[in-house]
Design an enzyme around this catalytic site. Structure first.
Site, PDB file in Angstrom:
ATOM      1  N   GLY A 127      -0.482  35.753 -23.535  1.00 22.23           N
ATOM      2  CA  GLY A 127      -1.700  36.539 -23.760  1.00 22.23           C
ATOM      3  C   GLY A 127      -1.855  37.574 -22.653  1.00 22.23           C
ATOM      4  NE  ARG A 175      -0.228  33.638 -27.476  1.00 29.36           N
ATOM      5  CZ  ARG A 175      -0.805  33.477 -26.286  1.00 29.36           C
ATOM      6  NH1 ARG A 175      -0.150  32.933 -25.297  1.00 29.36           N
ATOM      7  NH2 ARG A 175      -2.058  33.852 -26.090  1.00 29.36           N
ATOM      8  CG  ASP A 181      -0.114  27.348 -19.628  1.00 28.72           C
ATOM      9  OD1 ASP A 181      -0.077  28.383 -20.321  1.00 28.72           O
ATOM     10  OD2 ASP A 181      -0.836  26.378 -19.902  1.00 28.72           O
ATOM     11  CB  THR A 212      -3.500  33.588 -17.869  1.00 32.04           C
ATOM     12  OG1 THR A 212      -4.439  32.956 -18.762  1.00 32.04           O
ATOM     13  CG2 THR A 212      -3.458  32.759 -16.586  1.00 32.04           C
ATOM     14  CG  ASP A 216      -6.779  31.022 -20.574  1.00 39.81           C
ATOM     15  OD1 ASP A 216      -7.661  31.735 -21.070  1.00 39.81           O
ATOM     16  OD2 ASP A 216      -5.758  30.662 -21.205  1.00 39.81           O
ATOM     17  CG  ASP A 241      -4.759  27.987 -17.709  1.00 39.44           C
ATOM     18  OD1 ASP A 241      -4.293  29.015 -17.172  1.00 39.44           O
ATOM     19  OD2 ASP A 241      -4.450  27.630 -18.858  1.00 39.44           O
ATOM     20  NE  ARG A 291      -3.564  28.912 -24.234  1.00 41.21           N
ATOM     21  CZ  ARG A 291      -3.017  29.370 -25.354  1.00 41.21           C
ATOM     22  NH1 ARG A 291      -2.825  28.585 -26.373  1.00 41.21           N
ATOM     23  NH2 ARG A 291      -2.661  30.625 -25.465  1.00 41.21           N
TER      24      ARG A 291
HETATM   25  O1  F6P Z   1      -4.362  32.362 -22.744  1.00 37.84           O
HETATM   26  C1  F6P Z   1      -5.203  33.459 -22.975  1.00 37.84           C
HETATM   27  C2  F6P Z   1      -5.935  33.298 -24.284  1.00 37.84           C
HETATM   28  O2  F6P Z   1      -6.759  34.436 -24.467  1.00 37.84           O
HETATM   29  C3  F6P Z   1      -6.753  32.021 -24.421  1.00 37.84           C
HETATM   30  O3  F6P Z   1      -7.981  32.070 -23.737  1.00 37.84           O
HETATM   31  C4  F6P Z   1      -6.863  31.908 -25.915  1.00 37.84           C
HETATM   32  O4  F6P Z   1      -7.027  30.573 -26.310  1.00 37.84           O
HETATM   33  C5  F6P Z   1      -5.550  32.442 -26.396  1.00 37.84           C
HETATM   34  O5  F6P Z   1      -5.021  33.254 -25.357  1.00 37.84           O
HETATM   35  C6  F6P Z   1      -5.605  33.264 -27.664  1.00 37.84           C
HETATM   36  O6  F6P Z   1      -4.316  33.604 -28.004  1.00 37.84           O
HETATM   37  P1  F6P Z   1      -3.934  34.681 -29.124  1.00 37.84           P
HETATM   38  O7  F6P Z   1      -4.283  36.046 -28.586  1.00 37.84           O
HETATM   39  O8  F6P Z   1      -2.470  34.523 -29.310  1.00 37.84           O
HETATM   40  O9  F6P Z   1      -4.758  34.347 -30.316  1.00 37.84           O
END
Ligand code: F6P
Length: 324
Positions: free
Chosen positions: A11, A72, A103, A126, A128, A130, A172
């Site tokens: 992300g 991803r 991560d 990120t 997050d 985390d 997340r």
């Molecule tokens: O890891 C960053 C994040 O924005 C999280 O907070 C969220 O759960 C996820 O990515 C959303 O992913 P995507 O953009 O692939 O839907």
């Protein structure tokens, strides 16, 4: 080491561009050649790799998103995909990598290093927050401020209509964004994945609060144990059983990932990017460059993704005390 590559993965987060800029400029300053890999591990597999110059990163420090794009990658989860990626890097003569991501990115980097031995240093990119091994991640501060700005606006309309709002934020499996924008936004409750949620307690407190407050804000982290904000709202509404009270849900979603990075994120990104290149030259091979207590430190990927960074208990206490 004469030639390195940099990529962004997972992300995106505000500040990734500032980090790419720092990596490219530090590499050039240290007489290294630097290549950009596009779309993270996907570009590594497809050989989407281009030489970068100082001017390649001009005028990007203030921009959200990532000029290297992100993805991803499913392909990189397979041994065939990783072998293809290694062959491409060999062809370009890449001897070291800077991986900017979270991560998932570091899980991939760890496996890749174990299989092929190309030194890799990570930067924590990120929203997050985390990752163990850094007090803050690149993009977290911007995401919190974006969410906070939205909560301030929701509060205006919540108060005007005496409504109870459930605001869902990203993160997340972690509640850092929820806690910080909850404190900053004066939320009545914050629900985070790190602690068990007691719906009955929320219902009881909301009933009590009605004596002093006509509207409330409840921040719900997306990974909580009681479900998303819509589900939580329904559970609370069913138990409050007050036909005159109105309940609303706002899911902030991907607006939290965009926008111009805050000064704090730009500084963190620049520090991590510069340190990652220096770390490669110092011999770090499977570490993330983070900032703990103001100091740059290098933490093995295994710890960054395997150890938990807890939410400070004082932060949760603050919400309880200040929301009365
Ligand atoms: O890891 C960053 C994040 O924005 C999280 O907070 C969220 O759960 C996820 O990515 C959303 O992913 P995507 O953009 O692939 O839907």
């Amino acid at each position: 080491m004469k030639r390195i590559a940099v990529f962004t993965s997972g992300g995106d987060s505000p500040g990734m561009n500032a980090c790419v800029r720092a990596v490219v400029r530090t590499a050039i300053f240290k007489d290294l050649e630097v290549y950009g890999i596009y779309r993270g591990y996907e570009g590594m597999i497809e050989g989407d790799i281009k030489k970068m110059h100082s001017y390649s990163v001009s005028n990007i420090i203030q921009r959200g998103g990532t000029i290297l794009k992100s993805a991803r990658s499913e392909g990189f989860r397979t041994p065939e995909g990783r072998k293809k990626a290694y062959e491409n890097l060999k062809q370009f003569g890449i001897e070291g990598i800077v991986a900017i991501g979270g991560d998932g990115t570091f899980t991939g980097a760890k496996i890749f290093f174990e299989e092929f031995g190309i030194p890799t240093v990570g930067c924590p990119g990120t929203i997050d927050n985390d990752l163990y091994g850094t007090d803050y991640t690149i993009g977290f501060d911007t995401a919190v401020n974006t969410a906070l700005e939205a909560i301030d606006k929701i509060r205006d309309t919540a108060a005007a209509h005496d409504r109870i709002f459930f605001v869902e934020v990203m993160g997340r499996d972690s509640g850092f964004i929820a806690v910080e924008c909850g404190i900053g936004g004066g939320a009545e409750f914050v629900m985070v994945p790190e602690t068990k949620t007691d719906i009955d307690l929320i219902v009881k407190s909301l009933k009590n609060l009605r004596k002093t407050k006509s509207s409330s804000i409840i921040v719900v982290a997306e990974g909580g144990d009681e479900g998303n904000a819509e589900v939580v709202m329904q559970k609370v509404k069913d138990k409050i059983k007050d036909k005159n009270k109105e309940f609303k849900v706002t899911t902030l979603g991907h607006i939290q990932r965009g926008g111009s990075p805050t000064a704090r994120d730009r500084v963190l990104a620049s520090r991590c990017g510069m340190s990652a290149v220096e770390g490669l030259l110092l011999g770090h091979q499977f570490h993330m460059a983070g900032v703990v207590n103001q100091e740059v430190c290098f933490t093995p990927f295994a710890d960054c993704i395997g150890k938990t960074k807890p939410i400070h208990p004082d932060h949760l206490k603050l919400i309880d005390i200040l929301s009365i």
